[in-house]
Design a protein around this motif. Structure first.
Motif, PDB file in Angstrom:
ATOM      1  N   ASP A 241      -6.674   8.146  -1.695  1.00  0.00           N
ATOM      2  CA  ASP A 241      -6.115   8.384  -3.024  1.00  0.00           C
ATOM      3  C   ASP A 241      -4.627   8.042  -3.076  1.00  0.00           C
ATOM      4  O   ASP A 241      -4.016   7.672  -2.074  1.00  0.00           O
ATOM      5  CB  ASP A 241      -6.360   9.835  -3.456  1.00  0.00           C
ATOM      6  N   ASP A 242      -4.037   8.180  -4.248  1.00  0.00           N
ATOM      7  CA  ASP A 242      -2.634   7.790  -4.448  1.00  0.00           C
ATOM      8  C   ASP A 242      -1.691   8.618  -3.593  1.00  0.00           C
ATOM      9  O   ASP A 242      -0.683   8.108  -3.092  1.00  0.00           O
ATOM     10  CB  ASP A 242      -2.257   7.920  -5.929  1.00  0.00           C
ATOM     11  N   GLU A 243      -1.980   9.918  -3.440  1.00  0.00           N
ATOM     12  CA  GLU A 243      -1.105  10.765  -2.625  1.00  0.00           C
ATOM     13  C   GLU A 243      -1.062  10.260  -1.184  1.00  0.00           C
ATOM     14  O   GLU A 243       0.020  10.162  -0.580  1.00  0.00           O
ATOM     15  CB  GLU A 243      -1.595  12.210  -2.645  1.00  0.00           C
ATOM     16  N   LEU A 244      -2.215   9.924  -0.640  1.00  0.00           N
ATOM     17  CA  LEU A 244      -2.260   9.428   0.729  1.00  0.00           C
ATOM     18  C   LEU A 244      -1.549   8.087   0.849  1.00  0.00           C
ATOM     19  O   LEU A 244      -0.792   7.854   1.813  1.00  0.00           O
ATOM     20  CB  LEU A 244      -3.713   9.306   1.192  1.00  0.00           C
ATOM     21  N   ILE A 245      -1.758   7.209  -0.106  1.00  0.00           N
ATOM     22  CA  ILE A 245      -1.069   5.906  -0.079  1.00  0.00           C
ATOM     23  C   ILE A 245       0.437   6.099  -0.111  1.00  0.00           C
ATOM     24  O   ILE A 245       1.178   5.433   0.624  1.00  0.00           O
ATOM     25  CB  ILE A 245      -1.536   5.021  -1.254  1.00  0.00           C
ATOM     26  N   ASP A 246       0.922   7.014  -0.945  1.00  0.00           N
ATOM     27  CA  ASP A 246       2.362   7.275  -1.033  1.00  0.00           C
ATOM     28  C   ASP A 246       2.921   7.759   0.307  1.00  0.00           C
ATOM     29  O   ASP A 246       4.009   7.340   0.723  1.00  0.00           O
ATOM     30  CB  ASP A 246       2.648   8.324  -2.111  1.00  0.00           C
ATOM     31  N   VAL A 247       2.188   8.639   0.989  1.00  0.00           N
ATOM     32  CA  VAL A 247       2.647   9.148   2.282  1.00  0.00           C
ATOM     33  C   VAL A 247       2.705   8.023   3.305  1.00  0.00           C
ATOM     34  O   VAL A 247       3.688   7.875   4.048  1.00  0.00           O
ATOM     35  CB  VAL A 247       1.732  10.290   2.770  1.00  0.00           C
ATOM     36  N   ILE A 248       1.664   7.196   3.352  1.00  0.00           N
ATOM     37  CA  ILE A 248       1.635   6.086   4.306  1.00  0.00           C
ATOM     38  C   ILE A 248       2.780   5.119   4.035  1.00  0.00           C
ATOM     39  O   ILE A 248       3.443   4.635   4.960  1.00  0.00           O
ATOM     40  CB  ILE A 248       0.276   5.358   4.230  1.00  0.00           C
ATOM     41  N   ALA A 249       3.030   4.854   2.760  1.00  0.00           N
ATOM     42  CA  ALA A 249       4.082   3.903   2.394  1.00  0.00           C
ATOM     43  C   ALA A 249       5.478   4.444   2.659  1.00  0.00           C
ATOM     44  O   ALA A 249       6.381   3.698   3.062  1.00  0.00           O
ATOM     45  CB  ALA A 249       3.943   3.532   0.918  1.00  0.00           C
ATOM     46  N   ARG A 290      -2.127  -3.471  -0.533  1.00  0.00           N
ATOM     47  CA  ARG A 290      -1.207  -4.586  -0.253  1.00  0.00           C
ATOM     48  C   ARG A 290       0.045  -4.488  -1.130  1.00  0.00           C
ATOM     49  O   ARG A 290       1.163  -4.759  -0.667  1.00  0.00           O
ATOM     50  CB  ARG A 290      -1.901  -5.921  -0.524  1.00  0.00           C
ATOM     51  N   GLU A 291      -0.157  -4.093  -2.384  1.00  0.00           N
ATOM     52  CA  GLU A 291       0.970  -4.019  -3.325  1.00  0.00           C
ATOM     53  C   GLU A 291       1.924  -2.888  -2.963  1.00  0.00           C
ATOM     54  O   GLU A 291       3.155  -3.040  -3.073  1.00  0.00           O
ATOM     55  CB  GLU A 291       0.443  -3.809  -4.744  1.00  0.00           C
ATOM     56  N   ARG A 292       1.386  -1.760  -2.537  1.00  0.00           N
ATOM     57  CA  ARG A 292       2.205  -0.560  -2.358  1.00  0.00           C
ATOM     58  C   ARG A 292       2.684  -0.329  -0.931  1.00  0.00           C
ATOM     59  O   ARG A 292       3.563   0.502  -0.691  1.00  0.00           O
ATOM     60  CB  ARG A 292       1.437   0.660  -2.870  1.00  0.00           C
ATOM     61  N   ILE A 293       2.102  -1.056   0.032  1.00  0.00           N
ATOM     62  CA  ILE A 293       2.517  -0.898   1.424  1.00  0.00           C
ATOM     63  C   ILE A 293       2.895  -2.273   1.977  1.00  0.00           C
ATOM     64  O   ILE A 293       2.060  -2.989   2.531  1.00  0.00           O
ATOM     65  CB  ILE A 293       1.402  -0.264   2.280  1.00  0.00           C
ATOM     66  N   PRO A 294       4.142  -2.681   1.815  1.00  0.00           N
ATOM     67  CA  PRO A 294       4.561  -4.006   2.293  1.00  0.00           C
ATOM     68  C   PRO A 294       4.318  -4.167   3.794  1.00  0.00           C
ATOM     69  O   PRO A 294       4.546  -3.241   4.573  1.00  0.00           O
ATOM     70  CB  PRO A 294       6.060  -4.030   1.977  1.00  0.00           C
ATOM     71  N   GLY A 295       3.855  -5.345   4.188  1.00  0.00           N
ATOM     72  CA  GLY A 295       3.633  -5.638   5.601  1.00  0.00           C
ATOM     73  C   GLY A 295       2.382  -5.014   6.180  1.00  0.00           C
ATOM     74  O   GLY A 295       2.196  -5.006   7.403  1.00  0.00           O
ATOM     75  N   LEU A 296       1.508  -4.497   5.325  1.00  0.00           N
ATOM     76  CA  LEU A 296       0.319  -3.792   5.805  1.00  0.00           C
ATOM     77  C   LEU A 296      -0.618  -4.719   6.577  1.00  0.00           C
ATOM     78  O   LEU A 296      -0.905  -5.836   6.152  1.00  0.00           O
ATOM     79  CB  LEU A 296      -0.432  -3.188   4.616  1.00  0.00           C
ATOM     80  N   VAL A 297      -1.127  -4.201   7.693  1.00  0.00           N
ATOM     81  CA  VAL A 297      -2.206  -4.838   8.443  1.00  0.00           C
ATOM     82  C   VAL A 297      -3.448  -3.975   8.278  1.00  0.00           C
ATOM     83  O   VAL A 297      -3.395  -2.760   8.497  1.00  0.00           O
ATOM     84  CB  VAL A 297      -1.841  -4.985   9.939  1.00  0.00           C
TER      85      VAL A 297
END
Length: 445
Positions: A241-249, A290-297
């Motif tokens: 979800d968005d909360e998890l994506i925000d934390v990872i980013a 990809r949009e919210r976490i630059p450089g993601l693998v």
């Protein structure tokens, strides 16, 4: 004189943690641990029984130990883990070479199992696979500066092709305070990278807290002094979800590498496999990540030859891979496992077709991985140094894009030290591995 016990660990990282817990219990009980089965009073083989290749590997190891035993070079053979749990009704008759067996609910009973076996007893101990996760010490065998940390046991997803819920039981989260305490202890022992594992880490907390709590857990782990990298394995796409994506980013300690097993992209096959979510959800999620976490693998797992996979469904998967350019992928031909709904489904491609398709996917992925490596040329990246290759005269390490045992290696010259982080300028690619020169003793962070 203390008895010598050897331990062989097979299968996944989660199984390795159980092995490490057994090593700790045996050590606390006064047994001498040895890396070599030859000359040991007993060997414990902690098995995997997930798919046919894992079963074959486990049986091969058992028979190899039986040959040592026949020559008088080994005492007793004890088999634990998923193979013994899965086949607990048949295994003693089929493997008479084995002295004792224990299931996945009995890792904490290993000292009792060893004692009784060494006393000449044949033990078959199979407790419940639905007990709370045992909070047991560990002898960490990875390293020198990284360790797995398991946040939950079992699985409740019940994918149609998978036997894990029947072997390991339903999903059971560990209390967050116990995970944090273990992580702090590992950091105090010099662990710099934590690899967070469970069969599905995105469902962490749903059983004991009634909510998805992975984001909160990752924030807490990020606050532990000494931890430098946090790597996340395995995230299921429908629960990101968005909360998890925000934390990872936003958390600098969380490496921008996500292992998200999707298995396929075709809606019909995903539905037959009882996977949550569909192709559009996966496509949309990967674009958002990809949009919210630059450089993601991104790493994923794929299965070729699933029931219902014709040429059109297979080509849809290949087209998605060309579009999504997933940097890391493991591909497995479908294995019809007894006791699973998928094994009874019609329209299963033959084994030769499944294998051919797996090879086609790997060929496609090889080009995508080559593109990724070429983009690293000239960059300076952070690398965890792990070893030194005497023959080639280079240090060996891993970047944020490399999980241990499944991805590549960074080879570099200059200063190095196992367990430390270095900034490495990438100058070449050899056999798929990045090569470079250390330009700074240790990264700033």
């Amino acid at each position: 004189m203390s008895k010598k016990i050897a331990v062989i660990s097979l299968g996944c990282a989660k199984n390795l943690i159980n092995t490490e817990q057994m090593l700790w219990l045996l050590s606390e009980a006064g047994y001498e641990l040895t890396a070599e089965p030859g000359g040991a009073d007993a060997v414990i083989i902690n098995t995997c029984g997930f798919i046919e290749s894992a079963k074959t590997e486990a049986i091969d190891n058992i028979l190899e130990m039986a040959a040592l035993k026949d020559r008088g070079e080994l005492g007793k053979i004890i088999v634990t883990g998923c193979l013994s749990q899965r086949y607990r009704r048949e295994i003693a008759a089929e493997l008479p070479e084995v002295d004792s067996f224990a299931g996945v609910g009995n890792y904490d009973d290993i000292v009792e199992v060893v004692e009784r076996t060494l006393a000449g007893e044949h033990v078959e101990l199979f407790g419940s696979n639905n007990i709370p996760v045992e909070e047991t010490g560990r002898v960490v065998t990875t390293g020198p500066a990284w360790a797995y940390i398991k946040i939950a046991e079992g699985c409740s997803n019940c994918c149609a092709f998978c036997v894990i819920p029947s072997i390991r039981g339903p999903y059971r989260s560990r209390p967050m305070e116990n995970i944090i305490a273990e992580a702090e202890e590992l950091a105090g022992r010099g662990v710099r990278e934590l690899i967070v594992v469970a069969q599905d880490i995105t469902r962490y907390g749903t059983d004991i807290y009634g909510r998805h709590a992975l984001a909160e857990l990752v924030r807490s782990l990020s606050g532990i002094e000494g931890i430098h990298w946090i790597r996340l394995h395995y995230l299921y796409p429908d629960a990101i979800d968005d909360e998890l994506i925000d934390v990872i980013a936003s958390e600098p300690k969380v490496v921008k590498y996500l292992d998200i097993p999707i298995q396929h992209i075709n809606d019909g096959i995903l539905s037959r496999m009882n996977r949550r979510g569909d192709g559009p959800l996966i496509r949309s999620l990967f674009r958002k990540l990809r949009e919210r976490i630059p450089g993601l693998v991104i790493r994923t797992s794929l299965i070729s030859g699933l029931p219902g996979e014709g040429e059109a469904e297979f080509e849809e998967l290949c087209g998605f891979l060309r579009e999504a350019k997933i940097e890391r992928a493991g591909v497995f031909p479908f294995s019809p496992e007894e006791g699973t709904p998928a094994a009874r489904m019609p329209d299963i491609p033959d084994a030769e077709t499944a294998q051919r398709r797996a090879e086609q996917i790997m060929e496609l992925q090889a080009g995508i991985m080559d593109e990724f490596c070429e983009k690293q040329l000239g960059r300076t990246i952070e690398v965890l140094c792990e070893d030194y290759d005497e023959e080639e005269g280079v240090w060996l390490g891993r970047s944020w894009a490399d999980s241990p045992d499944i991805d590549g290696t960074v080879r570099f010259s200059g200063d190095g030290a196992p367990g430390e982080f270095f900034m490495v300028e990438i100058t070449d690619i050899i056999d798929g591995d990045l090569c470079g020169i250390a330009v700074q003793e240790e990264s700033d962070r």
